[in-house]
Design a protein around this motif. Structure first.
Motif, mmCIF file in Angstrom:
data_model
loop_
_atom_site.group_PDB
_atom_site.id
_atom_site.type_symbol
_atom_site.label_atom_id
_atom_site.label_comp_id
_atom_site.label_asym_id
_atom_site.label_seq_id
_atom_site.Cartn_x
_atom_site.Cartn_y
_atom_site.Cartn_z
ATOM 1 N N PRO A 33 -0.159 16.707 35.655
ATOM 2 C CA PRO A 33 -1.316 15.856 35.965
ATOM 3 C C PRO A 33 -1.049 14.922 37.148
ATOM 4 O O PRO A 33 -0.081 14.162 37.137
ATOM 5 N N ASN A 34 -1.869 15.052 38.193
ATOM 6 C CA ASN A 34 -1.814 14.215 39.393
ATOM 7 C C ASN A 34 -0.589 14.416 40.273
ATOM 8 O O ASN A 34 -0.413 13.693 41.249
ATOM 9 N N LEU A 35 0.291 15.374 39.941
ATOM 10 C CA LEU A 35 1.422 15.706 40.819
ATOM 11 C C LEU A 35 0.921 16.786 41.773
ATOM 12 O O LEU A 35 0.782 17.942 41.400
ATOM 13 N N ILE A 36 0.598 16.382 42.995
ATOM 14 C CA ILE A 36 -0.020 17.264 43.983
ATOM 15 C C ILE A 36 1.043 17.748 44.954
ATOM 16 O O ILE A 36 1.772 16.943 45.548
ATOM 17 N N ILE A 37 1.116 19.065 45.113
ATOM 18 C CA ILE A 37 2.090 19.669 46.012
ATOM 19 C C ILE A 37 1.365 20.610 46.952
ATOM 20 O O ILE A 37 0.500 21.382 46.535
ATOM 21 N N SER A 38 1.743 20.544 48.213
ATOM 22 C CA SER A 38 1.243 21.504 49.183
ATOM 23 C C SER A 38 2.376 21.890 50.116
ATOM 24 O O SER A 38 2.933 21.035 50.810
ATOM 25 N N ASP A 39 2.732 23.158 50.090
ATOM 26 C CA ASP A 39 3.672 23.691 51.069
ATOM 27 C C ASP A 39 2.816 24.101 52.256
ATOM 28 O O ASP A 39 2.250 25.190 52.285
ATOM 29 N N ILE A 40 2.676 23.182 53.218
ATOM 30 C CA ILE A 40 1.658 23.337 54.257
ATOM 31 C C ILE A 40 2.078 24.236 55.414
ATOM 32 O O ILE A 40 1.245 24.621 56.219
ATOM 33 N N TRP A 41 3.346 24.581 55.484
ATOM 34 C CA TRP A 41 3.800 25.548 56.482
ATOM 35 C C TRP A 41 5.141 26.080 56.036
ATOM 36 O O TRP A 41 5.919 25.360 55.391
ATOM 37 N N GLN A 42 5.410 27.313 56.376
ATOM 38 C CA GLN A 42 6.715 27.887 56.058
ATOM 39 C C GLN A 42 7.110 28.863 57.145
ATOM 40 O O GLN A 42 6.257 29.385 57.851
ATOM 41 N N THR A 43 8.415 29.048 57.282
ATOM 42 C CA THR A 43 8.935 30.075 58.171
ATOM 43 C C THR A 43 9.834 30.972 57.340
ATOM 44 O O THR A 43 10.347 30.554 56.298
ATOM 45 N N SER A 44 10.037 32.188 57.803
ATOM 46 C CA SER A 44 10.815 33.127 57.009
ATOM 47 C C SER A 44 12.027 33.671 57.744
ATOM 48 O O SER A 44 12.644 34.628 57.295
ATOM 49 N N GLN A 45 12.379 33.047 58.869
ATOM 50 C CA GLN A 45 13.579 33.473 59.577
ATOM 51 C C GLN A 45 14.096 32.344 60.457
ATOM 52 O O GLN A 45 13.363 31.428 60.802
ATOM 53 N N MET A 46 15.395 32.437 60.774
ATOM 54 C CA MET A 46 16.030 31.469 61.657
ATOM 55 C C MET A 46 16.657 32.223 62.808
ATOM 56 O O MET A 46 17.359 33.194 62.562
ATOM 57 N N PRO A 47 16.475 31.838 64.047
ATOM 58 C CA PRO A 47 15.578 30.760 64.404
ATOM 59 C C PRO A 47 14.133 31.121 64.097
ATOM 60 O O PRO A 47 13.771 32.304 64.033
ATOM 61 N N ALA A 48 13.310 30.101 63.926
ATOM 62 C CA ALA A 48 11.900 30.317 63.603
ATOM 63 C C ALA A 48 11.214 31.032 64.759
ATOM 64 O O ALA A 48 11.572 30.855 65.920
ATOM 65 N N GLN A 49 10.240 31.853 64.410
ATOM 66 C CA GLN A 49 9.454 32.578 65.403
ATOM 67 C C GLN A 49 8.056 31.956 65.475
ATOM 68 O O GLN A 49 7.546 31.472 64.469
ATOM 69 N N PHE A 50 7.448 32.001 66.623
ATOM 70 C CA PHE A 50 6.092 31.476 66.790
ATOM 71 C C PHE A 50 5.076 32.554 66.441
ATOM 72 O O PHE A 50 4.331 33.038 67.285
ATOM 73 N N ILE A 51 5.078 32.928 65.180
ATOM 74 C CA ILE A 51 4.155 33.948 64.695
ATOM 75 C C ILE A 51 3.353 33.372 63.540
ATOM 76 O O ILE A 51 3.703 32.318 63.003
ATOM 77 N N GLU A 52 2.288 34.043 63.171
ATOM 78 C CA GLU A 52 1.506 33.600 62.019
ATOM 79 C C GLU A 52 2.346 33.751 60.759
ATOM 80 O O GLU A 52 3.012 34.766 60.572
ATOM 81 N N GLU A 53 2.333 32.750 59.941
ATOM 82 C CA GLU A 53 3.047 32.784 58.669
ATOM 83 C C GLU A 53 2.028 32.759 57.552
ATOM 84 O O GLU A 53 1.038 32.035 57.621
ATOM 85 N N SER A 54 2.257 33.546 56.527
ATOM 86 C CA SER A 54 1.338 33.515 55.391
ATOM 87 C C SER A 54 1.698 32.332 54.500
ATOM 88 O O SER A 54 2.872 31.978 54.372
ATOM 89 N N PRO A 55 0.697 31.707 53.872
ATOM 90 C CA PRO A 55 0.984 30.557 53.005
ATOM 91 C C PRO A 55 1.912 30.947 51.858
ATOM 92 O O PRO A 55 1.838 32.042 51.325
#
Length: 155
Positions: A33-55
């Motif tokens: 209750p009332n604990l709000i979480i949003s993973d608003i961006w993620q990357t799936s590799q290092m170094p990060a790529q400038f590509i569309e990432e799925s939520p």
């Protein structure tokens, strides 16, 4: 719950930067209750790529992507709103550990950071570098605590 605006800036239009997206985040969940979480961006590799990432699907305890990162917004209500009793000196019921290096900034409110052996009060503007160890958050105030965290896969 406070709306979370997100702007994505990119350089795909004739080599010029522009705001590709300016919208309220919809990837928001409430596991307690009332604990709000949003993973608003993620990357799936290092170094990060400038590509569309799925939520990424939000979880109460984050599961950091192998070789990836999360940018996480968390609104933590007072313990009493969560229905949590966390007597001082006993293991907090939300004690957890992640395999990540976390950079955390307290935006508003206050919260106790609890480790296996001690605790400290954090207030707006405080920064935590969490290095893959047991920890919990305890909001003993009457106000919400807002924090931003960047979680980076680590060994």
């Amino acid at each position: 719950m406070r709306a979370i605006p997100r702007r994505i800036i990119t350089a795909e239009r004739n080599g010029k930067s522009y705001i590709k997206q300016d919208a309220i985040v919809t990837n928001v969940s409430e596991h307690y209750p009332n604990l709000i979480i949003s993973d608003i961006w993620q990357t799936s590799q290092m170094p990060a790529q400038f590509i569309e990432e799925s939520p990424v699907e939000n979880s109460a305890i984050p599961q950091v992507i192998r070789n990836g990162t999360y940018f996480r917004y968390v609104q933590i209500p007072p313990d009493k709103q969560l229905g949590i009793e966390a007597p001082i000196g006993q293991t907090h019921p939300l004690m957890h550990q992640t395999a990540s290096l976390d950079y955390i900034v307290i935006l508003s409110g206050e919260i106790y950071l609890i480790t296996d052996t001690e605790e400290t009060l954090l207030q707006a503007g405080d920064i935590v570098i969490q290095r893959g160890t047991n920890h919990a958050w305890s909001n003993r105030s009457d106000q919400m605590c807002l924090q931003l965290a960047i979680l980076i896969d680590a060994k």
